[in-house]
Design a protein around this motif. Sequence first.
Motif, PDB file in Angstrom:
ATOM      1  N   LYS A  48       0.826  -1.205   0.000  1.00 53.39           N
ATOM      2  CA  LYS A  48       0.000   0.000   0.000  1.00 53.39           C
ATOM      3  C   LYS A  48       0.864   1.261   0.000  1.00 53.39           C
ATOM      4  CE  LYS A  48      -3.843  -2.136   2.547  1.00 53.39           C
ATOM      5  NZ  LYS A  48      -4.655  -2.075   3.790  1.00 53.39           N
ATOM      6  N   ASP A  49       2.138   1.077   0.359  1.00 51.75           N
ATOM      7  CA  ASP A  49       3.033   2.213   0.563  1.00 51.75           C
ATOM      8  C   ASP A  49       4.035   2.408  -0.565  1.00 51.75           C
ATOM      9  OD1 ASP A  49       3.610   4.327   2.330  1.00 51.75           O
ATOM     10  OD2 ASP A  49       5.339   3.281   3.146  1.00 51.75           O
ATOM     11  N   ILE A  50       4.069   1.480  -1.515  1.00 42.93           N
ATOM     12  CA  ILE A  50       5.115   1.522  -2.537  1.00 42.93           C
ATOM     13  C   ILE A  50       5.025   2.794  -3.392  1.00 42.93           C
ATOM     14  CG2 ILE A  50       3.831   0.206  -4.275  1.00 42.93           C
ATOM     15  CD1 ILE A  50       7.619  -0.113  -3.455  1.00 42.93           C
ATOM     16  N   ASP A  51       3.831   3.339  -3.586  1.00 38.72           N
ATOM     17  CA  ASP A  51       3.696   4.579  -4.347  1.00 38.72           C
ATOM     18  C   ASP A  51       4.320   5.766  -3.619  1.00 38.72           C
ATOM     19  OD1 ASP A  51       2.454   3.393  -6.484  1.00 38.72           O
ATOM     20  OD2 ASP A  51       0.420   3.899  -5.833  1.00 38.72           O
ATOM     21  N   ASN A  52       4.511   5.620  -2.310  1.00 39.99           N
ATOM     22  CA  ASN A  52       5.106   6.687  -1.500  1.00 39.99           C
ATOM     23  C   ASN A  52       6.568   6.388  -1.156  1.00 39.99           C
ATOM     24  OD1 ASN A  52       2.714   8.325  -1.204  1.00 39.99           O
ATOM     25  ND2 ASN A  52       1.931   6.732   0.147  1.00 39.99           N
ATOM     26  N   LEU A  53       7.209   5.565  -1.980  1.00 38.15           N
ATOM     27  CA  LEU A  53       8.584   5.145  -1.691  1.00 38.15           C
ATOM     28  C   LEU A  53       9.512   6.329  -1.441  1.00 38.15           C
ATOM     29  CD1 LEU A  53      10.640   2.652  -1.729  1.00 38.15           C
ATOM     30  CD2 LEU A  53      11.240   3.525  -3.989  1.00 38.15           C
ATOM     31  N   TYR A  54       9.450   7.335  -2.313  1.00 38.63           N
ATOM     32  CA  TYR A  54      10.396   8.447  -2.188  1.00 38.63           C
ATOM     33  C   TYR A  54      10.131   9.296  -0.947  1.00 38.63           C
ATOM     34  CZ  TYR A  54      12.668   7.515  -6.603  1.00 38.63           C
ATOM     35  OH  TYR A  54      13.397   6.922  -7.602  1.00 38.63           O
ATOM     36  N   LEU A  55       8.887   9.465  -0.579  1.00 34.59           N
ATOM     37  CA  LEU A  55       8.565  10.250   0.614  1.00 34.59           C
ATOM     38  C   LEU A  55       8.826   9.474   1.894  1.00 34.59           C
ATOM     39  CD1 LEU A  55       7.258  12.784   1.932  1.00 34.59           C
ATOM     40  CD2 LEU A  55       5.081  11.588   1.764  1.00 34.59           C
ATOM     41  N   HIS A  56       8.222   8.297   2.009  1.00 38.47           N
ATOM     42  CA  HIS A  56       8.228   7.564   3.274  1.00 38.47           C
ATOM     43  C   HIS A  56       9.518   6.810   3.534  1.00 38.47           C
ATOM     44  CE1 HIS A  56       3.516   7.349   3.371  1.00 38.47           C
ATOM     45  NE2 HIS A  56       3.987   8.578   3.384  1.00 38.47           N
ATOM     46  N   HIS A  57      10.317   6.608   2.512  1.00 35.41           N
ATOM     47  CA  HIS A  57      11.518   5.787   2.687  1.00 35.41           C
ATOM     48  C   HIS A  57      12.798   6.498   2.252  1.00 35.41           C
ATOM     49  CE1 HIS A  57       8.963   2.395   3.750  1.00 35.41           C
ATOM     50  NE2 HIS A  57       8.164   2.798   2.769  1.00 35.41           N
ATOM     51  N   VAL A  58      12.840   6.986   1.009  1.00 34.84           N
ATOM     52  CA  VAL A  58      14.068   7.617   0.517  1.00 34.84           C
ATOM     53  C   VAL A  58      14.309   8.968   1.193  1.00 34.84           C
ATOM     54  CG1 VAL A  58      15.308   8.467  -1.501  1.00 34.84           C
ATOM     55  CG2 VAL A  58      13.881   6.415  -1.692  1.00 34.84           C
ATOM     56  N   LEU A  59      13.347   9.885   1.082  1.00 36.86           N
ATOM     57  CA  LEU A  59      13.535  11.204   1.669  1.00 36.86           C
ATOM     58  C   LEU A  59      13.620  11.124   3.193  1.00 36.86           C
ATOM     59  CD1 LEU A  59      13.892  14.170   0.926  1.00 36.86           C
ATOM     60  CD2 LEU A  59      11.434  14.468   1.206  1.00 36.86           C
ATOM     61  N   HIS A  60      12.817  10.263   3.788  1.00 38.96           N
ATOM     62  CA  HIS A  60      12.892  10.080   5.240  1.00 38.96           C
ATOM     63  C   HIS A  60      14.300   9.670   5.657  1.00 38.96           C
ATOM     64  CE1 HIS A  60      11.287   7.905   9.066  1.00 38.96           C
ATOM     65  NE2 HIS A  60      11.659   9.140   9.344  1.00 38.96           N
ATOM     66  N   SER A  61      14.886   8.723   4.927  1.00 37.36           N
ATOM     67  CA  SER A  61      16.258   8.293   5.225  1.00 37.36           C
ATOM     68  C   SER A  61      17.237   9.459   5.115  1.00 37.36           C
ATOM     69  CB  SER A  61      16.678   7.188   4.243  1.00 37.36           C
ATOM     70  OG  SER A  61      15.887   6.028   4.399  1.00 37.36           O
ATOM     71  N   LEU A  62      17.012  10.325   4.137  1.00 36.25           N
ATOM     72  CA  LEU A  62      17.935  11.425   3.878  1.00 36.25           C
ATOM     73  C   LEU A  62      17.821  12.562   4.891  1.00 36.25           C
ATOM     74  CD1 LEU A  62      17.844  11.563  -0.019  1.00 36.25           C
ATOM     75  CD2 LEU A  62      19.624  10.619   1.468  1.00 36.25           C
ATOM     76  N   ALA A  63      16.883  12.460   5.827  1.00 39.03           N
ATOM     77  CA  ALA A  63      16.865  13.420   6.931  1.00 39.03           C
ATOM     78  C   ALA A  63      18.181  13.369   7.698  1.00 39.03           C
ATOM     79  CB  ALA A  63      15.685  13.127   7.863  1.00 39.03           C
ATOM     80  N   GLY A  82      16.331  -3.610   7.041  1.00 40.47           N
ATOM     81  CA  GLY A  82      15.111  -3.987   6.317  1.00 40.47           C
ATOM     82  C   GLY A  82      15.409  -4.115   4.840  1.00 40.47           C
ATOM     83  N   GLY A  83      14.750  -3.313   4.015  1.00 44.95           N
ATOM     84  CA  GLY A  83      15.000  -3.336   2.582  1.00 44.95           C
ATOM     85  C   GLY A  83      16.057  -2.348   2.124  1.00 44.95           C
ATOM     86  N   GLY A  84      16.850  -1.818   3.065  1.00 45.58           N
ATOM     87  CA  GLY A  84      17.935  -0.925   2.687  1.00 45.58           C
ATOM     88  C   GLY A  84      17.784   0.519   3.132  1.00 45.58           C
ATOM     89  N   PHE A  85      16.976   0.744   4.180  1.00 46.12           N
ATOM     90  CA  PHE A  85      16.749   2.097   4.657  1.00 46.12           C
ATOM     91  C   PHE A  85      17.136   2.228   6.132  1.00 46.12           C
ATOM     92  CE2 PHE A  85      13.644   1.285   1.273  1.00 46.12           C
ATOM     93  CZ  PHE A  85      13.992   2.304   0.390  1.00 46.12           C
TER      94      PHE A  85
END
Length: 215
Positions: A48-63, A82-85
């Motif tokens: 359900k979250d894959i469409d939000n990959l850049y917000l919830h996972h990539v950008l979040h990591s880059l904080a 996990g999957g690399g984050f």
Amino acid sequence: MPPKNKIKTMDEIRKYFKNLTAEQQDQLTKLGGLYRMWNEKINVVSRKDIDNLYLHHVLHSLAIAKYVQFKAGTRVLDFGTGGGFPGIPLAIMFPECQFKLIDRTAKKIRVTQEIATAIGLSNAQAEQKAGEEEQGEYDFVVSRAVMPLPELMKIVKKNISHKQHNALPNGLICLKGGNLDAETRSVKKVVDVTPVSNWFDEAWFEEKNVVYVPM
């Protein structure tokens, strides 16, 4: 216009990181398709979250990259990746640093390693391993909501090097959400809690924090 709380393209990543090299942009752009492909085989991100990959996972990591600029040669352990984050986005952002990404779940580590290889990420090594088993020394341990702070500190204390390379003293940097008063109250060291909304203005980050403990 897309909803403000959804980041699906590299345009919004560039909004906050304006000095990306062509290679970094290419690597970050490739993550979307690779995670979508692998997630169909091995569920490492909620479907359900894959469409939000850049917000919830990539950008979040880059904080974490907003909180600290790692110097070249810095060694970082991603505990419970996990999957690399946050490890993969951080390794892209800091190509002159070395990252080790560990997780006890074999299928998640497989995805992490395959994606790192696919984007040519030579400074990130993924290994199936429990945190208690990891004996290497690192300047920083990073983590994303793996376990309560006091428990995590006990496990990774052995992994923090005494040699300093950065202006920020070696220690633990976590991404955590919600009210952290109960967790931080039992920590005897000084804990710095910085809201992610200091850097990113999307509504999803309102209760997200970067938590740093020098060790």
